[in-house]
Design a protein around this motif. Structure first.
Motif, short mmCIF file in Angstrom:
data_model
loop_
_atom_site.label_atom_id
_atom_site.label_comp_id
_atom_site.label_asym_id
_atom_site.label_seq_id
_atom_site.Cartn_x
_atom_site.Cartn_y
_atom_site.Cartn_z
N GLN A 230 0.85 -1.19 0.00
CA GLN A 230 0.00 0.00 0.00
C GLN A 230 0.89 1.25 0.00
N PRO A 231 1.40 1.62 -1.16
CA PRO A 231 2.33 2.76 -1.23
C PRO A 231 1.66 4.05 -0.79
N ARG A 232 2.43 4.91 -0.13
CA ARG A 232 1.95 6.23 0.28
C ARG A 232 2.58 7.30 -0.61
N ASP A 233 1.96 8.44 -0.63
CA ASP A 233 2.51 9.57 -1.38
C ASP A 233 3.40 10.46 -0.52
N ASP A 234 3.68 10.03 0.71
CA ASP A 234 4.49 10.84 1.61
C ASP A 234 5.93 10.93 1.11
N ASP A 235 6.70 11.87 1.70
CA ASP A 235 8.06 12.07 1.22
C ASP A 235 9.11 11.61 2.23
N ASP A 236 8.72 10.73 3.19
CA ASP A 236 9.74 10.15 4.07
C ASP A 236 10.57 9.14 3.28
N LEU A 237 11.70 8.73 3.85
CA LEU A 237 12.66 7.89 3.12
C LEU A 237 12.07 6.54 2.75
N LEU A 238 11.32 5.91 3.64
CA LEU A 238 10.75 4.61 3.35
C LEU A 238 9.80 4.69 2.16
N ALA A 239 8.91 5.68 2.16
CA ALA A 239 7.97 5.83 1.05
C ALA A 239 8.71 6.11 -0.26
N ALA A 240 9.74 6.95 -0.18
CA ALA A 240 10.49 7.31 -1.39
C ALA A 240 11.22 6.11 -1.98
N LEU A 241 11.84 5.30 -1.14
CA LEU A 241 12.57 4.14 -1.66
C LEU A 241 11.61 3.10 -2.23
N THR A 242 10.42 3.00 -1.67
CA THR A 242 9.45 2.05 -2.20
C THR A 242 8.97 2.47 -3.59
#
Length: 462
Positions: A230-242
């Motif tokens: 369930q990908p998020r649109d947030d800009d934290d590192l985990l979301a960005a790498l996913t």
């Protein structure tokens, strides 16, 4: 200090530190002995005879520059048994590796560690630090002794989790990560001191190492899998790498995301709290430094409130203290490399396959570059004197293409923690004095730093 002798070679002969003369000093105080060897051989590369391992000790700043920057492509950390092989058993192939994997990881993560990006996270980090330090109220009220290293780890882990994972790691899991990283660092000590021993040969600490890595994976891998599902649109590192893609446009597999996240989380937390653990013993033995630091904090920071970006910019003396702490106790104190091809450093022939050791600890204590190198003196960083030294006389974050990507993050994170803690509390050490150094991947105090905190009156209180 051991005598040095010259060995003939086609180029300028390297200095050799014989084992029978260096062994007593290395067993008694290895860092002091290595600094003494380097001090006795200005402008030269020294070859250490350590029995089965005979590395070249490179400490002259211009020579360090050759290894870390000017000819960095020839000095690989990939596959190097001394330090990097055991570390990669934890961090995997990513930002702490070498070659194409490292280049790809660095390119993916660099945009998230720029000055502009980190500046935008100050408020989030400061609130997380403040909330974590609020939890000292009860142990301070009851006079409880605290493990300073573990508590700094808890505070820093809270701050980094807020910006890397958008607080998706629970506080309980953060504490498990801090404990696991501590176990990993301690377990790696044997591998660090015995780099010639194959991985298949068991050493003390191996079982604890595997258990600690497994604990971290039990926390991190479910986070990665949930983010991929369930990908998020947030800009934290985990979301960005996913959301990231490899060179072929494919999503990164979960192991690559795990390696990048674990590597950055470990370096952003472990290195910072390893350094800050030295701060309280140093202040305890230098009351004049402590008083100047307290005076600045009282002038700039509002006790009990969140430290702001504007206040951080005014903490001049606090930064001098941290600069000097980095000089004397650089976390990444050992940077071994392996020569890919033949080279020459300062006139000394380095054959392909040779191990080269660069150490910020040693270079930053050379008497020919640093006046009173063993004295803690933040004022040395106030004037231009240290800048007249060679660029690589001071390199606590490494240098060249492998310079620590989290350097700017540290330069905001560390003063935030120091300013928040010491604007609210004074401290007392259970065992006064600066501990001996314990050699691990980072420089750790040789004993637990136990501290009791006393709350300061908040503004408006009597």
């Amino acid at each position: 200090m051991a005598d040095l002798k010259t060995v003939d070679s086609p180029s300028r002969s390297p200095r050799v530190a014989p084992l029978h003369r260096t062994l007593p000093g290395l067993l008694r105080d290895p860092l002091r002995e290595l600094v003494s060897i380097a001090d006795a051989a200005p402008d030269e590369v020294v070859r250490l005879n350590l029995g089965p391992v005979r590395p070249y000790l490179v400490t002259e700043p211009s020579h360090v520059q050759r290894v870390l920057r000017d000819n960095a492509a020839n000095y690989s950390r990939g596959g190097q048994g001394l330090l990097w092989r055991p570390v990669r058993r934890f961090t995997g192939d990513g930002i702490l590796s070498d070659g194409p994997e490292w280049q790809a990881s660095r390119a993916r993560m660099q945009p998230y560690f720029t000055a502009k990006r980190i500046d935008s996270l100050v408020d989030t980090m400061s609130r997380a630090v403040s909330d974590a330090i609020d939890e000292f109220e009860e142990p301070a009220r009851t006079g409880q002794w605290l493990d300073a290293g573990a508590e700094f780890g808890r505070v820093i882990c809270r701050a980094i989790s807020s910006v890397f994972f958008a607080d998706r790691v629970t506080i309980a899991d953060q504490m498990r990560i801090v404990a696991a990283q501590d176990a990993i660092v301690k377990a790696l000590s044997a591998r660090l001191l015995l780099p010639f021993v194959p991985d298949a040969f068991p050493l003390p600490g191996d079982r604890a190492f595997r258990c600690a890595v497994g604990m971290i994976d039990d926390i991190m891998l479910p986070l990665v899998r949930a983010e991929r599902d369930q990908p998020r649109d947030d800009d934290d590192l985990l979301a960005a790498l996913t959301r990231a893609r490899d060179d072929d446009g494919r999503p990164l597999d979960e192991r690559r995301i795990r390696d990048d996240v674990v590597s950055m989380f470990a370096t952003a937390t472990e290195t910072t709290y390893a350094l800050l653990t030295w701060l309280l013993p140093v202040l305890d033995t230098h009351p004049e430094v402590a008083e100047r630091l307290y005076a600045e904090l009282e002038e700039v920071v509002v006790p009990g409130e969140v430290v702001t970006r504007e206040q951080l910019g005014r903490l001049t003396y606090t930064r001098l203290v941290l600069d000097e702490l980095l000089r004397m106790y650089p976390p990444g104190w050992l940077l071994p490399r392996s020569a890919v091809a033949d080279d020459e450093i300062g006139g000394t022939r380095i054959k392909a396959g040779s191990t080269v050791i660069v150490s910020s600890y040693i270079s930053q204590r050379l008497a020919r570059y640093w006046e009173r190198p063993n004295d803690f003196d933040p004022e040395r960083f106030r004037d231009a004197q240290h800048r007249r030294n060679h660029r690589y006389a001071y390199f606590p974050f490494g240098g060249g293409p492998h310079q620590c990507i989290g350097m700017y993050l540290f330069n905001l994170e560390a003063p935030l923690v120091v300013a928040t803690l010491l604007s609210r509390y004074r401290f007392r050490l259970r065992q006064p004095g600066v501990p001996p150094v314990h050699l691990t991947v980072n420089l750790r105090p040789g004993r637990t730093v136990e501290v009791a905190l006393t709350p300061l009156p908040r503004r408006g209180q009597a």
